[in-house]
Design a protein around this motif. Structure first.
Motif, PDB file in Angstrom:
ATOM      1  N   ALA A  17      24.202  23.561 -12.239  1.00  0.00           N
ATOM      2  CA  ALA A  17      24.682  24.057 -13.400  1.00  0.00           C
ATOM      3  C   ALA A  17      24.418  23.210 -14.600  1.00  0.00           C
ATOM      4  O   ALA A  17      24.872  23.217 -15.662  1.00  0.00           O
ATOM      5  CB  ALA A  17      25.304  24.892 -12.689  1.00  0.00           C
ATOM      6  N   LEU A  18      25.422  21.947 -13.884  1.00  0.00           N
ATOM      7  CA  LEU A  18      25.840  21.162 -14.906  1.00  0.00           C
ATOM      8  C   LEU A  18      25.238  20.283 -15.538  1.00  0.00           C
ATOM      9  O   LEU A  18      26.084  19.840 -16.304  1.00  0.00           O
ATOM     10  CB  LEU A  18      27.506  20.280 -13.699  1.00  0.00           C
ATOM     11  CG  LEU A  18      28.770  20.671 -13.445  1.00  0.00           C
ATOM     12  CD1 LEU A  18      29.407  19.920 -13.063  1.00  0.00           C
ATOM     13  CD2 LEU A  18      28.871  21.963 -14.971  1.00  0.00           C
ATOM     14  N   VAL A  19      23.478  20.447 -14.954  1.00  0.00           N
ATOM     15  CA  VAL A  19      22.619  19.864 -15.482  1.00  0.00           C
ATOM     16  C   VAL A  19      22.476  20.778 -16.781  1.00  0.00           C
ATOM     17  O   VAL A  19      22.117  20.658 -18.310  1.00  0.00           O
ATOM     18  CB  VAL A  19      21.289  19.371 -14.800  1.00  0.00           C
ATOM     19  CG1 VAL A  19      20.998  19.277 -15.779  1.00  0.00           C
ATOM     20  CG2 VAL A  19      21.589  18.080 -14.224  1.00  0.00           C
ATOM     21  N   MET A  20      22.209  21.804 -16.789  1.00  0.00           N
ATOM     22  CA  MET A  20      22.308  23.303 -17.358  1.00  0.00           C
ATOM     23  C   MET A  20      23.451  23.307 -19.055  1.00  0.00           C
ATOM     24  O   MET A  20      23.044  23.722 -19.980  1.00  0.00           O
ATOM     25  CB  MET A  20      21.471  24.302 -17.344  1.00  0.00           C
ATOM     26  CG  MET A  20      20.174  24.372 -16.595  1.00  0.00           C
ATOM     27  SD  MET A  20      19.624  25.418 -15.522  1.00  0.00           S
ATOM     28  CE  MET A  20      19.941  25.485 -13.913  1.00  0.00           C
ATOM     29  N   GLY A  21      24.471  23.554 -18.575  1.00  0.00           N
ATOM     30  CA  GLY A  21      25.532  23.162 -19.799  1.00  0.00           C
ATOM     31  C   GLY A  21      26.774  22.940 -19.207  1.00  0.00           C
ATOM     32  O   GLY A  21      26.937  22.403 -18.853  1.00  0.00           O
TER      33      GLY A  21
ATOM     34  N   ALA B 185      22.326  29.301  -4.712  1.00  0.00           N
ATOM     35  CA  ALA B 185      21.449  29.093  -4.252  1.00  0.00           C
ATOM     36  C   ALA B 185      20.014  29.402  -5.548  1.00  0.00           C
ATOM     37  O   ALA B 185      19.389  28.351  -5.536  1.00  0.00           O
ATOM     38  CB  ALA B 185      21.144  29.820  -3.545  1.00  0.00           C
ATOM     39  N   GLY B 186      20.529  29.943  -6.139  1.00  0.00           N
ATOM     40  CA  GLY B 186      19.572  30.504  -7.547  1.00  0.00           C
ATOM     41  C   GLY B 186      19.677  28.986  -8.156  1.00  0.00           C
ATOM     42  O   GLY B 186      18.599  28.761  -8.654  1.00  0.00           O
ATOM     43  N   LEU B 187      20.667  28.679  -8.498  1.00  0.00           N
ATOM     44  CA  LEU B 187      20.934  27.506  -8.858  1.00  0.00           C
ATOM     45  C   LEU B 187      20.096  26.249  -8.957  1.00  0.00           C
ATOM     46  O   LEU B 187      19.578  25.290  -9.623  1.00  0.00           O
ATOM     47  CB  LEU B 187      22.347  27.237  -9.929  1.00  0.00           C
ATOM     48  CG  LEU B 187      22.978  28.299 -10.655  1.00  0.00           C
ATOM     49  CD1 LEU B 187      24.608  27.351  -9.907  1.00  0.00           C
ATOM     50  CD2 LEU B 187      22.630  27.528 -12.291  1.00  0.00           C
ATOM     51  N   SER B 188      20.591  26.057  -7.428  1.00  0.00           N
ATOM     52  CA  SER B 188      19.248  24.827  -7.042  1.00  0.00           C
ATOM     53  C   SER B 188      18.492  25.144  -7.066  1.00  0.00           C
ATOM     54  O   SER B 188      17.329  24.363  -6.643  1.00  0.00           O
ATOM     55  CB  SER B 188      20.336  24.378  -6.514  1.00  0.00           C
ATOM     56  OG  SER B 188      19.951  25.435  -5.005  1.00  0.00           O
TER      57      SER B 188
ATOM     58  N   ALA C 201      18.680  29.925 -14.933  1.00  0.00           N
ATOM     59  CA  ALA C 201      19.028  29.463 -16.173  1.00  0.00           C
ATOM     60  C   ALA C 201      19.217  30.136 -17.371  1.00  0.00           C
ATOM     61  O   ALA C 201      20.784  29.886 -18.455  1.00  0.00           O
ATOM     62  CB  ALA C 201      18.308  28.824 -16.533  1.00  0.00           C
ATOM     63  N   ARG C 202      19.455  31.443 -17.969  1.00  0.00           N
ATOM     64  CA  ARG C 202      19.817  32.283 -18.890  1.00  0.00           C
ATOM     65  C   ARG C 202      20.862  32.996 -18.891  1.00  0.00           C
ATOM     66  O   ARG C 202      21.828  32.848 -19.261  1.00  0.00           O
ATOM     67  CB  ARG C 202      19.054  33.191 -18.920  1.00  0.00           C
ATOM     68  CG  ARG C 202      18.313  34.454 -19.944  1.00  0.00           C
ATOM     69  CD  ARG C 202      17.652  35.451 -20.666  1.00  0.00           C
ATOM     70  NE  ARG C 202      17.066  36.294 -19.112  1.00  0.00           N
ATOM     71  CZ  ARG C 202      15.850  36.342 -18.511  1.00  0.00           C
ATOM     72  NH1 ARG C 202      15.344  35.244 -18.205  1.00  0.00           N
ATOM     73  NH2 ARG C 202      16.434  37.125 -17.271  1.00  0.00           N
ATOM     74  N   MET C 203      22.027  32.881 -17.341  1.00  0.00           N
ATOM     75  CA  MET C 203      22.923  33.217 -17.489  1.00  0.00           C
ATOM     76  C   MET C 203      24.110  32.350 -17.828  1.00  0.00           C
ATOM     77  O   MET C 203      25.215  32.021 -18.369  1.00  0.00           O
ATOM     78  CB  MET C 203      22.913  33.494 -16.012  1.00  0.00           C
ATOM     79  CG  MET C 203      21.880  34.981 -15.517  1.00  0.00           C
ATOM     80  SD  MET C 203      22.310  35.049 -13.364  1.00  0.00           S
ATOM     81  CE  MET C 203      22.688  36.355 -13.460  1.00  0.00           C
ATOM     82  N   ILE C 204      23.668  30.753 -17.487  1.00  0.00           N
ATOM     83  CA  ILE C 204      24.600  29.659 -17.976  1.00  0.00           C
ATOM     84  C   ILE C 204      24.423  29.921 -20.172  1.00  0.00           C
ATOM     85  O   ILE C 204      25.461  29.692 -20.029  1.00  0.00           O
ATOM     86  CB  ILE C 204      23.504  28.555 -17.386  1.00  0.00           C
ATOM     87  CG1 ILE C 204      23.395  28.248 -15.861  1.00  0.00           C
ATOM     88  CG2 ILE C 204      24.389  27.222 -18.839  1.00  0.00           C
ATOM     89  CD1 ILE C 204      24.906  27.515 -15.280  1.00  0.00           C
ATOM     90  N   GLY C 205      23.179  29.836 -20.269  1.00  0.00           N
ATOM     91  CA  GLY C 205      24.018  30.340 -21.696  1.00  0.00           C
ATOM     92  C   GLY C 205      24.628  28.690 -22.414  1.00  0.00           C
ATOM     93  O   GLY C 205      24.764  28.227 -21.940  1.00  0.00           O
ATOM     94  N   GLY C 206      24.748  28.934 -23.587  1.00  0.00           N
ATOM     95  CA  GLY C 206      25.629  27.985 -24.614  1.00  0.00           C
ATOM     96  C   GLY C 206      26.778  28.056 -24.758  1.00  0.00           C
ATOM     97  O   GLY C 206      27.900  29.005 -24.551  1.00  0.00           O
ATOM     98  N   ARG C 207      27.595  27.235 -25.112  1.00  0.00           N
ATOM     99  CA  ARG C 207      28.768  27.323 -25.725  1.00  0.00           C
ATOM    100  C   ARG C 207      29.740  28.236 -27.166  1.00  0.00           C
ATOM    101  O   ARG C 207      28.254  28.942 -27.783  1.00  0.00           O
ATOM    102  CB  ARG C 207      29.794  26.422 -25.424  1.00  0.00           C
ATOM    103  CG  ARG C 207      29.864  24.921 -24.661  1.00  0.00           C
ATOM    104  CD  ARG C 207      30.175  24.061 -24.580  1.00  0.00           C
ATOM    105  NE  ARG C 207      31.867  24.073 -24.986  1.00  0.00           N
ATOM    106  CZ  ARG C 207      32.916  23.980 -23.689  1.00  0.00           C
ATOM    107  NH1 ARG C 207      32.132  24.286 -23.056  1.00  0.00           N
ATOM    108  NH2 ARG C 207      34.150  23.807 -24.350  1.00  0.00           N
ATOM    109  N   CYS C 208      30.694  28.735 -27.150  1.00  0.00           N
ATOM    110  CA  CYS C 208      30.648  29.449 -27.453  1.00  0.00           C
ATOM    111  C   CYS C 208      32.187  29.667 -28.482  1.00  0.00           C
ATOM    112  O   CYS C 208      33.276  30.010 -29.420  1.00  0.00           O
ATOM    113  CB  CYS C 208      31.251  30.919 -27.017  1.00  0.00           C
ATOM    114  SG  CYS C 208      32.329  30.814 -26.144  1.00  0.00           S
TER     115      CYS C 208
END
Ligand code: FMN
Length: 327
Positions: A91-95, A51-54, A61-68
């Motif tokens: 989420a899939l738009v953000m990461g 719900a927070g994501l949508s 957004a901060r929890m999504i972060g980048g790849r590693c």
């Protein structure tokens, strides 16, 4: 790139079966990167509210972060298939992720009160609708569940797993505690390996992975992978030690780091956290990392006590540097 290749587990290519679990408030981008560096072949985000994501809020957004550099699994929680699908879409738009995992395991009231996490063990039909709904994104869909309780939940653990697989789940991570146990008591490793025997190639293990032999027991029992959670927090080097003990490739340098090298690794990680997650979070991370480092080193307990009174990273860094120099 090399690290991303490996055996197909649940539709994701992982170089080994030793993975980092989702841990709320801990498995941020920086923490995931640290463990990827130490050898985790796959990492999880912490659970993120669908719900927070949508609603696109800054915290999620901060929890999504980048790849590693290793496969990363997005873990989300929510009450129904529609909310989960909208959250995953955002989420899939953000990461970029390698699989989407549904949290059906969290026993904490702030999640179960809103019909998410372990409360889904009471709702097998909705849980299966979630799996089927999330398949539209073309990524493997996984579920993390707990052992169910006879007489309390409608299905046995085996019937619940079977229904999720039938709905299209590519992998089920089974935590061998019931929701009412929360995080207490021993994890029932036999219950997890019984699922692995029943559903070959489909079960990953979670619960009481504190030493290489714990992972070995799960893998020998047929689990396709094992998740490090509190074990990796208590001993930051649990993953490389386990890889080495079980004969998987590992970087020697992480097996016997001197105290100054450990402090250097901590400082590098925390400096990254300042950039990625902010100064306040970084100071908390520094103390958490310190509690899982410098095991058996003289003076480490006093250093930990001393660091507990420093609230900000610059003063923590000073105390750590002084300790490293004295070593
Ligand atoms: C502080 C804390 C936070 C956790 N957060 C999550 C989470 O966000 N998602 C999840 O599926 N499990 C979460 N877990 C559960 C762990 O992933 C793992 O399943 C559990 O701790 C059992 O493993 P262990 O006995 O080896 O710690 C959390 C556990 C702890 C202790």
């Amino acid at each position: 790139m090399g690290k991303e290749r490996g055996r197909d587990i649940g539709g994701v290519a992982a170089a080994s079966p030793i993975w980092l679990a989702p841990i709320a408030g801990v498995t941020t981008e920086t923490y995931r990167s640290l463990h990827a560096r130490l050898g985790a072949a796959l990492v999880h985000t912490e659970m993120i509210s669908a719900a927070g994501l949508s609603r696109n809020n800054a915290k999620t957004a901060r929890m999504i972060g980048g790849r590693c550099g290793v496969p990363t699994v997005l873990q989300i929680f929510g009450p129904d298939a529609e909310v989960m699908t909208r959250g995953a879409e955002a989420a899939l738009v953000m990461g970029r992720f390698d699989a989407i995992e549904i949290n059906m395991a969290c026993p904490m009231p702030k999640v179960t009160r809103k019909s998410g996490g372990a409360s889904l063990l009471h709702a097998p039909a909705e849980s299966c609708r979630m799996v089927a709904g999330l398949k539209r994104f073309g990524l493997p869909v996984w579920a993390k569940i707990r052992k169910t309780e006879p007489g309390h939940h409608p299905l046995s653990t085996g019937d619940f797993v079977s229904a999720l697989i039938e709905a299209g789940a590519g992998l089920i991570i089974v935590h061998g505690r019931t929701p009412s146990q929360r995080y207490e008591g021993a994890a029932d490793k036999d219950a997890v390996t019984a699922m692995a025997a029943k559903f070959p190639g489909m079960i990953s293990a979670s619960g009481d992975f504190y030493a290489p032999d714990d992972a070995k027991a799960y893998l020998d029992g047929g689990c396709v992978s094992v998740l490090a959670a509190r074990g990796a927090m208590r001993d930051v080097f649990l993953i490389p030690k386990t890889l080495s003990s079980l004969g998987f490739p590992t970087e020697e340098k992480y097996l016997n780091m001197s105290p100054p090298e450990q402090i250097n690794l901590l400082a590098e990680t925390v400096r990254e956290a300042v950039k990625n997650e902010g100064e306040r979070f970084a100071a908390v991370m520094a103390r958490k990392l310190l509690s899982g480092m410098l095991k058996g080193v003289r003076g480490a307990a006093r250093l930990r006590e001393d660091c507990a009174s420093h609230r900000d990273w610059p003063s923590l860094e000073k105390a750590l540097t002084a300790f490293a120099i004295a070593e």
